[in-house]
Design an enzyme around this catalytic site. Structure first.
Site, mmCIF file in Angstrom:
data_model
loop_
_atom_site.group_PDB
_atom_site.id
_atom_site.type_symbol
_atom_site.label_atom_id
_atom_site.label_comp_id
_atom_site.label_asym_id
_atom_site.label_seq_id
_atom_site.Cartn_x
_atom_site.Cartn_y
_atom_site.Cartn_z
ATOM 1 N N HIS A 170 -32.302 4.299 15.749
ATOM 2 C CA HIS A 170 -32.802 5.649 16.021
ATOM 3 C C HIS A 170 -32.193 6.189 17.318
ATOM 4 C CE1 HIS A 170 -35.967 8.831 15.907
ATOM 5 N NE2 HIS A 170 -35.795 8.799 17.219
ATOM 6 N N GLU A 171 -32.286 5.413 18.372
ATOM 7 C CA GLU A 171 -31.761 5.876 19.663
ATOM 8 C C GLU A 171 -30.232 5.987 19.641
ATOM 9 O OE1 GLU A 171 -33.854 7.115 21.536
ATOM 10 O OE2 GLU A 171 -35.664 6.175 20.707
ATOM 11 N N HIS A 197 -29.304 9.409 18.536
ATOM 12 C CA HIS A 197 -29.348 10.332 19.669
ATOM 13 C C HIS A 197 -28.079 10.193 20.518
ATOM 14 C CE1 HIS A 197 -33.345 11.983 19.283
ATOM 15 N NE2 HIS A 197 -33.951 10.803 19.339
ATOM 16 N N GLU A 202 -33.279 15.278 17.123
ATOM 17 C CA GLU A 202 -34.025 14.302 16.344
ATOM 18 C C GLU A 202 -33.409 14.111 14.965
ATOM 19 O OE1 GLU A 202 -37.032 11.434 16.101
ATOM 20 O OE2 GLU A 202 -36.177 12.554 17.781
#
Length: 501
Positions: free
Chosen positions: A268-269, A272, A298
């Site tokens: 997830h990160e 980003h 996001e």
């Protein structure tokens, strides 16, 4: 007039570059505070961050900045990127000018103090102990919302949302979220019924040492395309991504009894981080070179974590990698079993561990509570009860304590009111962008099955990352996918993955 306009614009670029450097310095200090800083440094760090916050605010709101923006207002002589840069500069200036410097300083100190106290209050299940500090944070957030709302001609809560999601309004968000809230409870029940009839999952047995999880996580980050010459991965109480495009700082947290949450947090990160790394190099340190709101940000993390990394194609590649990393063997390490584990839907209490079907319910709850808190329809002392009631209505599950209820997120103690809607806006954006990417590049699923994110990242670089803030969110999504945001694409994705597969 032409010369005056372009000369003023040139001065603005220099001024906003200085502003970017101050903010970048604060970002790295915040990362250090949440990862490596000894607890005894909290008071000094609070003062440092407050000073930088005021410095940035004063630089942005200085009368000279306003004069230069007025002088540069005529677009003559500016190309499309420069005009967009001027637009974003003006938006930032209007937001900042609405809030006096003493309020900025007070908020920075209150947020830092409350956030540090939250780190001990949550594990201690001590909502009452946090309440005075959190009340101060909320009061200052309301004061800020009122000031910005008056200056921008917006509802106070809309003014807070606009900080994170430029142009987004409750009038748009509420119907979208109400539509999801009307569909998801029944969809969740149908999916749970289907899972109950299907093969049982066999959870790989731990323990899974944090060091081995970290090593596998780094391998996955490299598969996505992350360059460790421009960033690092550390551990913190709450996963996050910060830093600057050339120095990305990511964190996650590890559970040695279950390696899946930590790996998904990293992916997830990394999404980003890839967005930040892909922003236009030519416009680094200028507002137009920054990310286009947190909803789009996001979406980039969710494309990597949810759309790509939880696909059957990618898990077929991941399964032997995970088995090798932890010395596993047997049916529990098969791709089919991991697909069932990664695709498991459950009514759960913790937002950051929720699956993609139930996750929007967590966000809708927080959105509704934020509206009530900022609007003073809900007293902060009544938050635990309102939280429990909202969880019951949306997910048919109720926390037994505040640690797993209203204390679980760092956002409100850190003053981040208005941020939560971006998560579910991002999920809808992610589904629509990933669908468009696969239509444009049909080879993407097969490449993910080889652990190769390059085709997907190439499409995102061209259609999202490289655009910076040149367009607004509606324009970018329409240009990239052929239509505005459509929640039916997201709901269609959920049905296809969890009911039709």
């Amino acid at each position: 007039m032409l010369f005056r306009s372009t000369a003023a614009y040139t001065q603005l670029e220099a001024r906003f570059k200085r502003l970017a450097l101050v903010r970048e310095s604060a970002s790295l200090l915040e990362w250090d505070m949440q990862t490596l800083m000894p607890s005894g440094g909290a008071a000094a760090r609070t003062e440092q961050l407050a000073a930088l916050s005021v410095m940035a605010h004063e630089l942005l709101t200085d009368a000279k900045t306003g004069d230069l923006l007025n002088s540069a207002a005529a677009p003559n002589g500016l190309d499309a990127w420069q005009q967009a840069n001027l637009r974003v500069m003006t938006r930032e200036w209007r937001h900042a000018s609405a809030v006096p410097a003493d309020l900025v300083e007070a908020r920075s100190k209150a947020n830092s103090e409350c956030e540090m106290r939250w780190r001990t209050a949550r594990p201690a299940n001590d909502f009452k102990g946090l309440l005075p500090l959190l009340q101060r944070v909320l009061d200052l957030a309301r004061e800020t919302a009122a000031a910005k709302g008056e200056a921008l001609g917006l509802d106070p809560y809309d003014a807070l949302i606009d900080q994170y999601e430029p142009g987004a309004r409750q009038a748009e968000i509420t119907p979208l979220f109400d539509q999801l809230a009307g569909v998801l409870p029944d969809l969740i029940t149908r999916i749970l019924d289907k899972q109950a009839r299907g093969p049982a999952t066999r959870k790989p047995a731990g323990p899974f040492p944090a060091a081995k999880q970290m090593a596998l996580a780094r391998r996955l980050m490299e598969a996505v395309g992350f360059d460790f010459n421009h960033g690092r991965l550390d551990t913190s109480a709450h996963p996050f991504c910060s830093g600057v495009p050339d120095d990305i700082r990511m964190t996650t947290r590890w559970n040695e009894a279950d390696f899946l949450p930590g790996l998904m947090g990293v992916l997830h990160e990394t999404g980003h981080a890839m967005y930040e790394r892909g922003l236009p190099q030519k416009w680094r340190s200028q507002p137009v070179g920054g990310a286009l709101g947190m909803g789009l940000h996001e979406s980039q993390s969710l494309i990597v974590e949810m759309q790509a990394s939880r696909s059957r194609d990618f898990i077929a590649w991941l399964a032997p990698q995970a088995a090798e990393a932890f010395g596993g063997s047997g049916a529990e390490w098969s791709a089919d079993n991991l697909v069932r584990i990664y695709g498991k839907v459950a009514r759960s209490l913790i937002r950051v561990d929720a699956d993609e079907v139930t996750y929007p319910c967590h966000i809708i709850l927080r959105y509704r509570l934020e509206q009530a808190l900022i609007g003073d329809q809900l007293k902060l002392g009544d938050l635990p009860g309102a939280w429990a009631e909202g969880m019951r209505a949306l997910l048919d599950i109720v926390p037994t304590d505040d640690k797993d209820g209203c204390l679980q997120d760092i956002h409100w103690p850190g003053g981040g009111f208005g941020y939560f809607p971006s998560y579910t806006l991002g999920a809808m954006n992610a589904a629509q962008l990933f669908d468009a990417a696969k239509r444009a590049k049909p080879e993407i699923p097969a490449s993910l099955g080889c652990g190769d994110f390059a085709p997907l990242m190439a499409w995102l670089r061209e259609n999202v990352h490289s655009k910076g803030s040149l367009l607004n969110a509606h324009e970018l999504l329409t240009e990239a996918t052929g239509k505005p945001l459509d929640p039916q694409v997201f709901l269609g994705h959920l049905r296809a993955r969890y009911l039709d597969a």
